[in-house]
Design an enzyme around this catalytic site. Structure first.
Site, short mmCIF file in Angstrom:
data_model
loop_
_atom_site.label_atom_id
_atom_site.label_comp_id
_atom_site.label_asym_id
_atom_site.label_seq_id
_atom_site.Cartn_x
_atom_site.Cartn_y
_atom_site.Cartn_z
N ARG A 25 0.86 -1.20 0.00
CA ARG A 25 0.00 0.00 0.00
C ARG A 25 0.88 1.24 0.00
NH1 ARG A 25 -1.34 1.68 4.55
NH2 ARG A 25 -2.14 -0.25 5.44
N TYR A 77 -15.95 17.05 -16.04
CA TYR A 77 -16.36 15.64 -16.06
C TYR A 77 -17.39 15.41 -14.93
CZ TYR A 77 -16.26 10.68 -15.09
OH TYR A 77 -16.65 9.40 -14.82
N ASP A 149 -6.58 19.02 -14.68
CA ASP A 149 -6.90 17.67 -15.13
C ASP A 149 -6.41 17.58 -16.58
OD1 ASP A 149 -8.10 15.41 -16.22
OD2 ASP A 149 -9.92 15.60 -15.04
N LYS A 174 -7.53 6.55 -19.39
CA LYS A 174 -7.78 7.02 -20.75
C LYS A 174 -6.53 6.86 -21.62
CE LYS A 174 -11.72 7.67 -19.00
NZ LYS A 174 -11.83 8.47 -17.84
C1 LIG Z 1 -11.54 14.37 -17.71
C2 LIG Z 1 -11.74 13.27 -16.72
N1 LIG Z 1 -11.28 13.41 -15.47
C3 LIG Z 1 -11.44 12.44 -14.53
C4 LIG Z 1 -12.10 11.26 -14.82
C5 LIG Z 1 -12.26 10.21 -13.76
O1 LIG Z 1 -11.37 9.17 -13.96
P1 LIG Z 1 -11.67 7.62 -13.62
O2 LIG Z 1 -12.86 7.21 -14.45
O3 LIG Z 1 -10.40 6.94 -13.98
O4 LIG Z 1 -11.98 7.57 -12.15
C6 LIG Z 1 -12.60 11.08 -16.14
C7 LIG Z 1 -13.30 9.83 -16.47
O5 LIG Z 1 -14.00 9.74 -17.46
C8 LIG Z 1 -12.41 12.10 -17.09
O6 LIG Z 1 -12.87 11.98 -18.36
#
Ligand SMILES: Cc1ncc(COP(=O)(O)O)c(C=O)c1O
Length: 358
Positions: A25, A77, A149, A174
């Site tokens: 961990r 998101y 992000d 992604k």
């Molecule tokens: C721009 C963006 N940020 C954060 C996330 C969240 O990531 P996760 O689905 O890996 O938890 C996503 C998921 O679609 C996203 O498109």
């Protein structure tokens, strides 16, 4: 190749004398290799990986205290919106959602409780672009943190730390993973104090990814540049094709000169990516659903950034967690369709779009 250290624990030389790793961990060599790789890609000093993108966001916001305030945009998101409003708001952290075209006015909202500005650029799903360097000037002056992000752009197209951001967040799920076979998140910073807090929370809250997943992402990263190059090439061709289609109302892609933030995109990005959104003339929900059902090469699925092209309906899928009033503010209308353009042969993709929209 980096071995998959499929172990939860490590034999120690003697009491109080381990060989660098005590418990997985806290740290695992495969995860450590990946954390260093993602930090290097972002030109950052410290990287930390998590069990999902949201677990990475969860870690970052846990650095804050009750009473602290965060400024962010409404074009976000859906899961990020949900963790902000339904988890952290409950613990006394206040979130200000502003329109993405008002971000340059954030100075008016910053007060002594403001600790963080959270940006997504390009935004999901409207493909708005925010001027990272401009916002970084404001946050530096106010002595607050700027987190970006960077999921959509990836470090291939944009490195926000170089533009003055303090923290990068990735849904590694992604483009970094790139093959739709892993759920993972990451944070990167060059600020030692922030890094200490990230590692403390990573270990204390424990949302870490397993070594097999870390191995898969290490492998994915080896082709990030090749995949991104092709995502950009295919994205451009698909965006241009959609723009002229008689059924399409608006096409959102930052590579268009007519895109309201094209100048900023050109300045801070090294390409425009393969994420595209478009709306239909008449803005009819049923027509959007009917068209989406006809795709054969684009798969109907949540997520993005894999080698396969995906199609999604933000209102009913990724952005359902955002109330309609906020969605409308951001332009996420009923007929909006989002494409994650993959690396397939472009003729197959255009042919699929042609037959679905016919
Ligand atoms: C721009 C963006 N940020 C954060 C996330 C969240 O990531 P996760 O689905 O890996 O938890 C996503 C998921 O679609 C996203 O498109």
């Amino acid at each position: 190749m980096t071995p998959i250290y499929q172990t939860s624990t490590y034999v120690q030389e003697g009491v109080g004398n381990h060989k660098g790793y005590a418990y997985s961990r806290t740290a695992n060599p495969t995860r450590h290799a990946l954390e260093e790789s993602i930090a290097a890609l972002e030109n950052g000093e410290y990287g930390a990986c998590f069990g999902s993108g949201l677990a990475a966001i969860d870690c970052l916001i846990k650095i804050l205290n009750p009473g602290d305030e965060v400024i962010t945009s409404a074009d976000l998101y859906g899961g990020t919106y949900r963790i902000f409003t339904t988890i952290f708001a409950k613990y006394g952290i206040k979130f200000h959602f502003i329109n993405v075209d008002e971000v340059q006015d954030i100075e008016k909202i910053i007060n002594s409780n403001t600790k963080l500005v959270w940006l997504e650029t390009p935004t999901n799903p409207m493909m708005n672009i925010v001027d990272i360097a401009l916002i970084a000037q404001i946050t530096k002056k106010a002595k607050i943190w700027l987190a970006v992000d960077n999921t959509f752009a990836t470090p291939y197209l944009q490195t926000p730390l170089d533009l003055g951001a303090d923290i990068i967040m990735h849904s590694v799920t992604k483009y970094l993973g790139g093959h739709s076979d892993v759920v993972m998140g990451a944070l990167v910073t060059s600020n030692e104090n922030i890094a200490k807090e990230i590692y403390r929370i990573q270990n204390s809250s424990g949302a870490v990814p397993g070594p097999m997943d870390c191995f898969l992402v290490l492998r994915g990263i080896k082709t990030l540049h090749l995949r991104m190059q092709r995502h950009c090439e295919n994205g451009e061709k698909v965006a241009k094709w959609l723009k002229d289609h008689p059924k399409v109302d608006k096409t959102y892609w930052p590579g268009f000169e007519s895109h309201p933030n094209h100048g900023i995109a050109k300045k801070q990005m090294r390409g425009f990516g393969g994420m595209i959104a478009f709306s239909l003339k008449g803005n009819n929900l049923k027509e959007a659903h009917d068209i989406m059902a006809k795709f054969k090469v684009f798969s109907l699925a949540e997520s993005l950034g894999g080698v396969e092209s995906l199609i999604c309906h933000p209102v009913t899928m990724t952005h359902g967690a955002i109330p309609k009033s906020e969605r409308d503010k951001a332009g996420i209308v009923d007929s909006l369709i989002r494409l994650s353009v993959g690396v397939e042969d472009i003729e197959d993709l255009i042919h699929d779009l042609k037959q679905a929209l016919a």
